[in-house]
Design a protein around this motif. Structure first.
Motif, PDB file in Angstrom:
ATOM      1  N   THR A   1     -20.084  -2.362 -12.057  1.00 32.58           N
ATOM      2  CA  THR A   1     -18.773  -2.610 -11.430  1.00 32.58           C
ATOM      3  C   THR A   1     -17.882  -1.382 -11.532  1.00 32.58           C
ATOM      4  OG1 THR A   1     -18.935  -4.961 -11.995  1.00 32.58           O
ATOM      5  CG2 THR A   1     -16.744  -4.107 -11.456  1.00 32.58           C
ATOM      6  N   VAL A   2     -17.903  -0.733 -12.692  1.00 36.47           N
ATOM      7  CA  VAL A   2     -17.108   0.486 -12.881  1.00 36.47           C
ATOM      8  C   VAL A   2     -17.579   1.571 -11.921  1.00 36.47           C
ATOM      9  CG1 VAL A   2     -16.588   2.360 -14.480  1.00 36.47           C
ATOM     10  CG2 VAL A   2     -16.525  -0.009 -15.277  1.00 36.47           C
ATOM     11  N   ALA A   3     -18.913   1.721 -11.813  1.00 34.18           N
ATOM     12  CA  ALA A   3     -19.465   2.738 -10.903  1.00 34.18           C
ATOM     13  C   ALA A   3     -19.081   2.441  -9.459  1.00 34.18           C
ATOM     14  CB  ALA A   3     -20.982   2.806 -11.063  1.00 34.18           C
ATOM     15  N   ASP A   4     -19.173   1.163  -9.076  1.00 36.11           N
ATOM     16  CA  ASP A   4     -18.808   0.775  -7.711  1.00 36.11           C
ATOM     17  C   ASP A   4     -17.325   1.024  -7.462  1.00 36.11           C
ATOM     18  OD1 ASP A   4     -21.403   0.035  -7.257  1.00 36.11           O
ATOM     19  OD2 ASP A   4     -21.062  -2.122  -7.515  1.00 36.11           O
TER      20      ASP A   4
ATOM     21  N   LYS B   1      -7.146  -2.231   3.928  1.00 36.78           N
ATOM     22  CA  LYS B   1      -6.818  -3.399   3.097  1.00 36.78           C
ATOM     23  C   LYS B   1      -8.075  -3.923   2.389  1.00 36.78           C
ATOM     24  CE  LYS B   1      -2.917  -5.022   5.897  1.00 36.78           C
ATOM     25  NZ  LYS B   1      -2.442  -6.111   6.799  1.00 36.78           N
ATOM     26  N   SER B   2      -9.199  -3.933   3.103  1.00 34.61           N
ATOM     27  CA  SER B   2     -10.453  -4.408   2.511  1.00 34.61           C
ATOM     28  C   SER B   2     -10.874  -3.507   1.353  1.00 34.61           C
ATOM     29  CB  SER B   2     -11.553  -4.455   3.569  1.00 34.61           C
ATOM     30  OG  SER B   2     -11.235  -5.378   4.580  1.00 34.61           O
ATOM     31  N   LEU B   3     -10.717  -2.195   1.545  1.00 31.62           N
ATOM     32  CA  LEU B   3     -11.072  -1.257   0.471  1.00 31.62           C
ATOM     33  C   LEU B   3     -10.178  -1.474  -0.756  1.00 31.62           C
ATOM     34  CD1 LEU B   3     -11.602   2.024   2.540  1.00 31.62           C
ATOM     35  CD2 LEU B   3     -13.377   0.673   1.393  1.00 31.62           C
ATOM     36  N   GLU B   4      -8.875  -1.576  -0.522  1.00 33.47           N
ATOM     37  CA  GLU B   4      -7.947  -1.770  -1.626  1.00 33.47           C
ATOM     38  C   GLU B   4      -8.171  -3.108  -2.322  1.00 33.47           C
ATOM     39  OE1 GLU B   4      -4.198  -1.302   0.234  1.00 33.47           O
ATOM     40  OE2 GLU B   4      -4.239   0.899   0.164  1.00 33.47           O
ATOM     41  N   SER B   5      -8.489  -4.146  -1.531  1.00 38.47           N
ATOM     42  CA  SER B   5      -8.752  -5.464  -2.093  1.00 38.47           C
ATOM     43  C   SER B   5      -9.993  -5.440  -2.980  1.00 38.47           C
ATOM     44  CB  SER B   5      -8.933  -6.487  -0.967  1.00 38.47           C
ATOM     45  OG  SER B   5      -9.293  -7.741  -1.494  1.00 38.47           O
ATOM     46  N   LYS B   6     -11.004  -4.739  -2.507  1.00 39.01           N
ATOM     47  CA  LYS B   6     -12.253  -4.681  -3.291  1.00 39.01           C
ATOM     48  C   LYS B   6     -12.042  -3.885  -4.573  1.00 39.01           C
ATOM     49  CE  LYS B   6     -16.468  -6.003  -3.683  1.00 39.01           C
ATOM     50  NZ  LYS B   6     -16.775  -7.438  -3.748  1.00 39.01           N
ATOM     51  N   ILE B   7     -11.264  -2.803  -4.468  1.00 37.17           N
ATOM     52  CA  ILE B   7     -10.968  -2.009  -5.667  1.00 37.17           C
ATOM     53  C   ILE B   7     -10.211  -2.864  -6.684  1.00 37.17           C
ATOM     54  CG2 ILE B   7      -9.590  -0.080  -6.539  1.00 37.17           C
ATOM     55  CD1 ILE B   7     -10.298   1.416  -3.925  1.00 37.17           C
ATOM     56  N   ALA B   8      -9.237  -3.637  -6.193  1.00 34.24           N
ATOM     57  CA  ALA B   8      -8.475  -4.518  -7.075  1.00 34.24           C
ATOM     58  C   ALA B   8      -9.378  -5.570  -7.708  1.00 34.24           C
ATOM     59  CB  ALA B   8      -7.345  -5.179  -6.304  1.00 34.24           C
ATOM     60  N   GLU B   9     -10.310  -6.069  -6.910  1.00 32.98           N
ATOM     61  CA  GLU B   9     -11.255  -7.069  -7.415  1.00 32.98           C
ATOM     62  C   GLU B   9     -12.113  -6.472  -8.535  1.00 32.98           C
ATOM     63  OE1 GLU B   9     -15.289  -9.287  -5.820  1.00 32.98           O
ATOM     64  OE2 GLU B   9     -13.671  -8.896  -4.369  1.00 32.98           O
ATOM     65  N   PHE B  10     -12.577  -5.239  -8.293  1.00 31.57           N
ATOM     66  CA  PHE B  10     -13.392  -4.570  -9.308  1.00 31.57           C
ATOM     67  C   PHE B  10     -12.588  -4.350 -10.586  1.00 31.57           C
ATOM     68  CE2 PHE B  10     -16.447  -2.473  -6.060  1.00 31.57           C
ATOM     69  CZ  PHE B  10     -17.296  -3.568  -6.124  1.00 31.57           C
ATOM     70  N   LYS B  11     -11.325  -3.928 -10.433  1.00 28.02           N
ATOM     71  CA  LYS B  11     -10.481  -3.683 -11.596  1.00 28.02           C
ATOM     72  C   LYS B  11     -10.290  -4.968 -12.406  1.00 28.02           C
ATOM     73  CE  LYS B  11      -7.805   0.278  -9.889  1.00 28.02           C
ATOM     74  NZ  LYS B  11      -6.452   0.759  -9.498  1.00 28.02           N
ATOM     75  N   ALA B  12     -10.060  -6.072 -11.691  1.00 31.45           N
ATOM     76  CA  ALA B  12      -9.864  -7.359 -12.367  1.00 31.45           C
ATOM     77  C   ALA B  12     -11.141  -7.767 -13.117  1.00 31.45           C
ATOM     78  CB  ALA B  12      -9.464  -8.428 -11.354  1.00 31.45           C
ATOM     79  N   ALA B  13     -12.285  -7.569 -12.473  1.00 29.75           N
ATOM     80  CA  ALA B  13     -13.565  -7.916 -13.096  1.00 29.75           C
ATOM     81  C   ALA B  13     -13.809  -7.062 -14.343  1.00 29.75           C
ATOM     82  CB  ALA B  13     -14.700  -7.736 -12.103  1.00 29.75           C
ATOM     83  N   ILE B  14     -13.457  -5.772 -14.240  1.00 25.64           N
ATOM     84  CA  ILE B  14     -13.636  -4.866 -15.380  1.00 25.64           C
ATOM     85  C   ILE B  14     -12.726  -5.277 -16.536  1.00 25.64           C
ATOM     86  CG2 ILE B  14     -13.293  -2.502 -16.172  1.00 25.64           C
ATOM     87  CD1 ILE B  14     -14.140  -1.613 -13.314  1.00 25.64           C
ATOM     88  N   ALA B  15     -11.463  -5.607 -16.204  1.00 25.56           N
ATOM     89  CA  ALA B  15     -10.517  -6.036 -17.237  1.00 25.56           C
ATOM     90  C   ALA B  15     -10.987  -7.321 -17.911  1.00 25.56           C
ATOM     91  CB  ALA B  15      -9.141  -6.223 -16.628  1.00 25.56           C
ATOM     92  N   ALA B  16     -11.499  -8.238 -17.113  1.00 30.16           N
ATOM     93  CA  ALA B  16     -11.965  -9.517 -17.659  1.00 30.16           C
ATOM     94  C   ALA B  16     -13.185  -9.327 -18.566  1.00 30.16           C
ATOM     95  CB  ALA B  16     -12.305 -10.479 -16.516  1.00 30.16           C
ATOM     96  N   ALA B  17     -13.952  -8.314 -18.288  1.00 37.65           N
ATOM     97  CA  ALA B  17     -15.174  -8.084 -19.063  1.00 37.65           C
ATOM     98  C   ALA B  17     -14.918  -7.312 -20.360  1.00 37.65           C
ATOM     99  CB  ALA B  17     -16.192  -7.326 -18.208  1.00 37.65           C
ATOM    100  N   GLN B  18     -13.706  -6.744 -20.532  1.00 43.81           N
ATOM    101  CA  GLN B  18     -13.439  -5.904 -21.692  1.00 43.81           C
ATOM    102  C   GLN B  18     -13.610  -6.608 -23.032  1.00 43.81           C
ATOM    103  OE1 GLN B  18     -13.185  -2.496 -21.657  1.00 43.81           O
ATOM    104  NE2 GLN B  18     -13.834  -3.067 -19.572  1.00 43.81           N
ATOM    105  N   PRO B  19     -13.169  -7.868 -23.205  1.00 47.57           N
ATOM    106  CA  PRO B  19     -13.409  -8.532 -24.506  1.00 47.57           C
ATOM    107  C   PRO B  19     -14.885  -8.579 -24.865  1.00 47.57           C
ATOM    108  CG  PRO B  19     -11.774  -9.726 -23.244  1.00 47.57           C
ATOM    109  CD  PRO B  19     -12.332  -8.694 -22.314  1.00 47.57           C
ATOM    110  N   GLY B  20     -15.722  -8.900 -23.868  1.00 50.18           N
ATOM    111  CA  GLY B  20     -17.159  -8.928 -24.123  1.00 50.18           C
ATOM    112  C   GLY B  20     -17.709  -7.556 -24.459  1.00 50.18           C
ATOM    113  N   VAL B  21     -17.190  -6.541 -23.734  1.00 52.89           N
ATOM    114  CA  VAL B  21     -17.615  -5.160 -24.004  1.00 52.89           C
ATOM    115  C   VAL B  21     -17.233  -4.777 -25.434  1.00 52.89           C
ATOM    116  CG1 VAL B  21     -17.227  -2.748 -23.405  1.00 52.89           C
ATOM    117  CG2 VAL B  21     -17.503  -4.446 -21.589  1.00 52.89           C
TER     118      VAL B  21
END
Length: 329
Positions: free
Chosen positions: A127-130, A203-223
């Motif tokens: 996700t970070v790479a994407d 808008k699609s690019l920015e939305s996907k970037i935001a989605e990736f950021k949210a997913a990365i943030a959500a995964a940080q406790p597990g990381v």
């Protein structure tokens, strides 16, 4: 027996024997009694010398026996020390085995935690790479095409760089179809529809970037949790390695101490063996001196005493009868 006397004294006494002690007690003259006394003194001196020699040998034997007790105590102490050293070595060896087992377990735990981290972080890393790909593509290729800073072959090359990022973005099939043609146009060639396509794509690019950021943030406790598990496993491994090293050093020291204790036992046994030879020699000499003294007492001295007190048989018998009559009265 008289051989230890001065030569002249010995010859005088030997010459006087037939005329002194060999004469019946009741027939001796005063001079003969003097010779008997001198002979008695000489024999007494010889007896004293023999007794002194025996006493000296007895002291040597007593000293040897005391040495024996001391050597046996030392041997017993050395054997006890070796026994304790062996027990200590065995306990150190057991500690090393436990430490080695703990080290193997710690390595296995770190391997497992690392595997879990790798598997757990794989999606996050992708996700970070994407996200980074999208951000880079948007900021460089997309912006260049949007602003028209590239054209012709350069525009086609820029779009080619953008294509991998576009595959990550969800969009309508119709929008995906029109995007290549719209982005490769110059701003002057675009119509209002083209502008709408570019806006939607952005808008699609920015939305996907935001989605990736949210997913990365959500995964940080597990990381963080997985990283913590790995860090803890690494500390456990370091601690296990240190414990194993200490146990190994302690075992080496214990083995060295056991070796020294074993050497101590060997030396103590050698000392006891050497003592037996010395003791045998000491007792042999003592027994010889004892036999020499006893032979003198039973032989020369007893003979002298018998001759010294010997009287004429007839008169001795009369004296005995007189004594018996006196006793009966």
């Amino acid at each position: 027996p008289l051989s230890d006397l001065p030569e002249d004294c010995r010859e005088m006494l030997l010459a006087g024997l037939p005329y002194s002690v060999c004469v019946f007690q009741d027939e001796r003259h005063d001079v003969q009694e003097i010779v008997v006394g001198m002979l008695e003194q000489a024999l007494s001196k010889i007896l004293g010398g023999l007794q002194l020699a025996l006493d000296q040998e007895n002291q040597k034997v007593a000293g040897a026996e005391a040495t024996k007790e001391d050597l046996e105590r030392k041997l017993q102490a050395a054997e006890e020390a070796l026994k304790e050293a062996k027990a200590f070595t065995a306990s150190r060896n057991e500690e090393l085995q436990h430490a080695s087992e703990a080290l193997v377990q710690a390595k296995a735990a770190l391997t497992q935690r690392s595997k879990e981290q790798k598997e757990g972080d794989a999606d996050v890393e992708k996700t970070v790479a994407d996200k980074e790909l999208l951000e880079l593509s948007k900021n460089e290729a997309f912006e260049a095409l949007k602003l028209g800073s590239v054209a012709g072959a350069e525009a086609k090359a820029a779009f080619k760089k953008l294509e991998p990022a576009l595959k990550l973005v969800e969009m309508d099939k119709s929008l995906r179809t029109t995007v290549p043609g719209v982005l490769t146009k110059t701003p002057s060639e675009r119509g209002s529809f083209d502008g709408t396509v570019i806006d939607e794509l952005e808008k699609s690019l920015e939305s996907k970037i935001a989605e990736f950021k949210a997913a990365i943030a959500a995964a940080q406790p597990g990381v963080a949790e997985r990283q913590g598990a790995v860090d803890g496993a690494q500390k456990e491994l370091a601690s296990a390695e240190e414990a194993q090293q200490k146990a190994s050093t302690a075992l080496c020291a214990a083995k060295e101490a056991q070796k020294e204790a074993s050497t101590g036992v060997s030396k103590a046994k050698e000392a006891v063996a050497a003592y037996k030879t010395e003791y045998k020699s000491a007792t042999k000499t003592r027994d010889e001196k004892q036999a020499e003294l006893q032979d003198f007492v039973d032989g020369s001295l007893a003979t002298f005493q018998e001759l010294k007190l010997r009287k004429k048989r007839k008169e001795a018998k009369v004296e005995d009868e007189t004594a018996e009559v006196a006793q009966e009265s």
